[in-house]
Design a protein around this motif. Structure first.
Motif, PDB file in Angstrom:
ATOM      1  N   ASN A  12      17.359 -20.336  83.136  1.00 47.12           N
ATOM      2  CA  ASN A  12      17.349 -18.983  82.564  1.00 47.12           C
ATOM      3  C   ASN A  12      16.232 -18.110  83.130  1.00 47.12           C
ATOM      4  O   ASN A  12      15.741 -17.191  82.464  1.00 47.12           O
ATOM      5  CB  ASN A  12      17.231 -19.033  81.039  1.00 47.12           C
ATOM      6  CG  ASN A  12      18.375 -19.777  80.397  1.00 47.12           C
ATOM      7  OD1 ASN A  12      19.500 -19.744  80.904  1.00 47.12           O
ATOM      8  ND2 ASN A  12      18.101 -20.460  79.300  1.00 47.12           N
ATOM      9  N   GLU A  13      15.818 -18.393  84.351  1.00 42.00           N
ATOM     10  CA  GLU A  13      14.789 -17.594  85.028  1.00 42.00           C
ATOM     11  C   GLU A  13      15.213 -17.325  86.460  1.00 42.00           C
ATOM     12  O   GLU A  13      15.848 -18.174  87.099  1.00 42.00           O
ATOM     13  CB  GLU A  13      13.435 -18.303  85.001  1.00 42.00           C
ATOM     14  CG  GLU A  13      12.787 -18.362  83.640  1.00 42.00           C
ATOM     15  CD  GLU A  13      11.400 -18.985  83.672  1.00 42.00           C
ATOM     16  OE1 GLU A  13      10.694 -18.882  82.672  1.00 42.00           O
ATOM     17  OE2 GLU A  13      11.034 -19.580  84.703  1.00 42.00           O
ATOM     18  N   LEU A  14      14.843 -16.163  86.953  1.00 42.16           N
ATOM     19  CA  LEU A  14      15.160 -15.779  88.321  1.00 42.16           C
ATOM     20  C   LEU A  14      13.978 -16.092  89.233  1.00 42.16           C
ATOM     21  O   LEU A  14      12.844 -15.745  88.928  1.00 42.16           O
ATOM     22  CB  LEU A  14      15.487 -14.286  88.386  1.00 42.16           C
ATOM     23  CG  LEU A  14      15.689 -13.682  89.784  1.00 42.16           C
ATOM     24  CD1 LEU A  14      16.859 -14.362  90.507  1.00 42.16           C
ATOM     25  CD2 LEU A  14      15.919 -12.183  89.687  1.00 42.16           C
ATOM     26  N   GLU A  25      19.212  -9.918  90.048  1.00 42.35           N
ATOM     27  CA  GLU A  25      19.229 -10.619  91.340  1.00 42.35           C
ATOM     28  C   GLU A  25      19.992  -9.814  92.385  1.00 42.35           C
ATOM     29  O   GLU A  25      19.543  -9.655  93.530  1.00 42.35           O
ATOM     30  CB  GLU A  25      19.849 -12.001  91.165  1.00 42.35           C
ATOM     31  CG  GLU A  25      19.880 -12.815  92.452  1.00 42.35           C
ATOM     32  CD  GLU A  25      20.543 -14.171  92.271  1.00 42.35           C
ATOM     33  OE1 GLU A  25      20.296 -15.060  93.099  1.00 42.35           O
ATOM     34  OE2 GLU A  25      21.335 -14.324  91.309  1.00 42.35           O
ATOM     35  N   LEU A  66      20.110 -11.239  84.311  1.00 43.71           N
ATOM     36  CA  LEU A  66      19.421 -11.843  85.449  1.00 43.71           C
ATOM     37  C   LEU A  66      20.273 -11.750  86.717  1.00 43.71           C
ATOM     38  O   LEU A  66      19.753 -11.515  87.808  1.00 43.71           O
ATOM     39  CB  LEU A  66      19.075 -13.305  85.154  1.00 43.71           C
ATOM     40  CG  LEU A  66      17.960 -13.549  84.136  1.00 43.71           C
ATOM     41  CD1 LEU A  66      17.784 -15.041  83.885  1.00 43.71           C
ATOM     42  CD2 LEU A  66      16.636 -12.951  84.623  1.00 43.71           C
ATOM     43  N   LYS A  67      21.576 -11.933  86.574  1.00 45.31           N
ATOM     44  CA  LYS A  67      22.471 -11.826  87.733  1.00 45.31           C
ATOM     45  C   LYS A  67      22.482 -10.400  88.282  1.00 45.31           C
ATOM     46  O   LYS A  67      22.489 -10.184  89.504  1.00 45.31           O
ATOM     47  CB  LYS A  67      23.885 -12.267  87.349  1.00 45.31           C
ATOM     48  CG  LYS A  67      24.011 -13.769  87.136  1.00 45.31           C
ATOM     49  CD  LYS A  67      25.440 -14.148  86.763  1.00 45.31           C
ATOM     50  CE  LYS A  67      25.574 -15.656  86.581  1.00 45.31           C
ATOM     51  NZ  LYS A  67      26.954 -16.044  86.181  1.00 45.31           N
ATOM     52  N   ILE A 121      18.982 -18.482  90.203  1.00 46.74           N
ATOM     53  CA  ILE A 121      18.737 -18.468  88.760  1.00 46.74           C
ATOM     54  C   ILE A 121      18.776 -19.907  88.265  1.00 46.74           C
ATOM     55  O   ILE A 121      19.776 -20.606  88.429  1.00 46.74           O
ATOM     56  CB  ILE A 121      19.792 -17.621  88.027  1.00 46.74           C
ATOM     57  CG1 ILE A 121      19.688 -16.160  88.467  1.00 46.74           C
ATOM     58  CG2 ILE A 121      19.615 -17.728  86.513  1.00 46.74           C
ATOM     59  CD1 ILE A 121      20.785 -15.272  87.909  1.00 46.74           C
TER      60      ILE A 121
END
Length: 223
Positions: free
Chosen positions: A47-49, A28, A24-25, A44
């Motif tokens: 656990n979601e962007l 992003e 996710l990072k 974030i």
């Protein structure tokens, strides 16, 4: 043994969680580099962007999320509306997407004023047809270039939009079947006076106004 097996399974899941956060990072960072002008904010959480964009960039950003090889968000999960009556940008729409190929989820948010018309995304995701109709029905938000923008959950001739914060809990009209007219009729909402005054504090002890009436009756009998 059962407890230790359970603990072991939890420990096995931790690396998977860390990998998901790392992915996710990376996503992003990638989105902020590719859509730097269009993304207003990103974070974030749970656990979601989540990314925030301007409503005028909505279609372009969603098209990128679907078609880009590093994104591949090809499933629209839902469109959720939020009403903030005291804010200048009263409404917020949150689009939820899923990428099966990359096992990622992303939320896209836009905020806008009450009289603004939002671009439909039905040409990108045909499943948005009914979702946008639900948003229109519940919040009164209009979508430009929607193929069939009409109510979908409420009845024909329904007044108002139920999920707006200024919509009365009782609504404006009530529906009943009339034996006299042999059909369903619409009438203005009529509430019994005892329903209006009911305080719902304790159904066992009774409402406060009933207690006062009983006390007056008791005092009157003593006198």
């Amino acid at each position: 043994m059962g407890f230790y097996n359970f603990k072991k399974k939890l420990e096995e899941k931790e690396p998977h969680k860390d990998n998901m956060i790392d992915n996710l990072k990376k996503l992003e960072t990638y989105l902020n580099s590719e859509l730097s002008i269009k993304i207003q904010n990103s974070l974030i959480e749970n656990n979601e962007l989540l990314i925030e964009v301007d409503q005028k960039d909505l279609v372009q950003v969603i098209q990128f999320l679907k078609s880009d090889d590093k994104c591949k968000f090809r499933q629209l999960i839902d469109i959720a509306g939020v009403d903030y009556p005291s804010d200048e940008n009263r409404f917020e729409l949150v689009y939820l997407f899923l990428s099966h190929e990359n096992n990622n989820r992303i939320k896209l948010s836009i905020k806008f004023k009450i009289n603004q018309i939002i671009n439909s995304i039905t040409k990108i995701f045909p499943s948005a047809n009914w979702m946008e109709r639900e948003v229109f029905d519940m919040y009164g938000i209009k979508f430009k270039n929607h193929p069939d923008l009409r109510r979908i959950l409420t009845d024909y001739g329904f007044k108002g939009h139920p999920l707006r914060k200024d919509f009365p809990l009782t609504g404006f009209n009530e529906v009943r079947y009339s034996e006299k007219e042999k059909k369903v009729v619409y009438e203005p909402v009529k509430l019994e006076q005892n329903y209006r005054n009911f305080d719902f504090e304790s159904p066992w002890e009774g409402t406060s106004y009933l207690k006062e009436i009983k006390k007056k009756e008791t005092d009157g009998k003593k006198n």
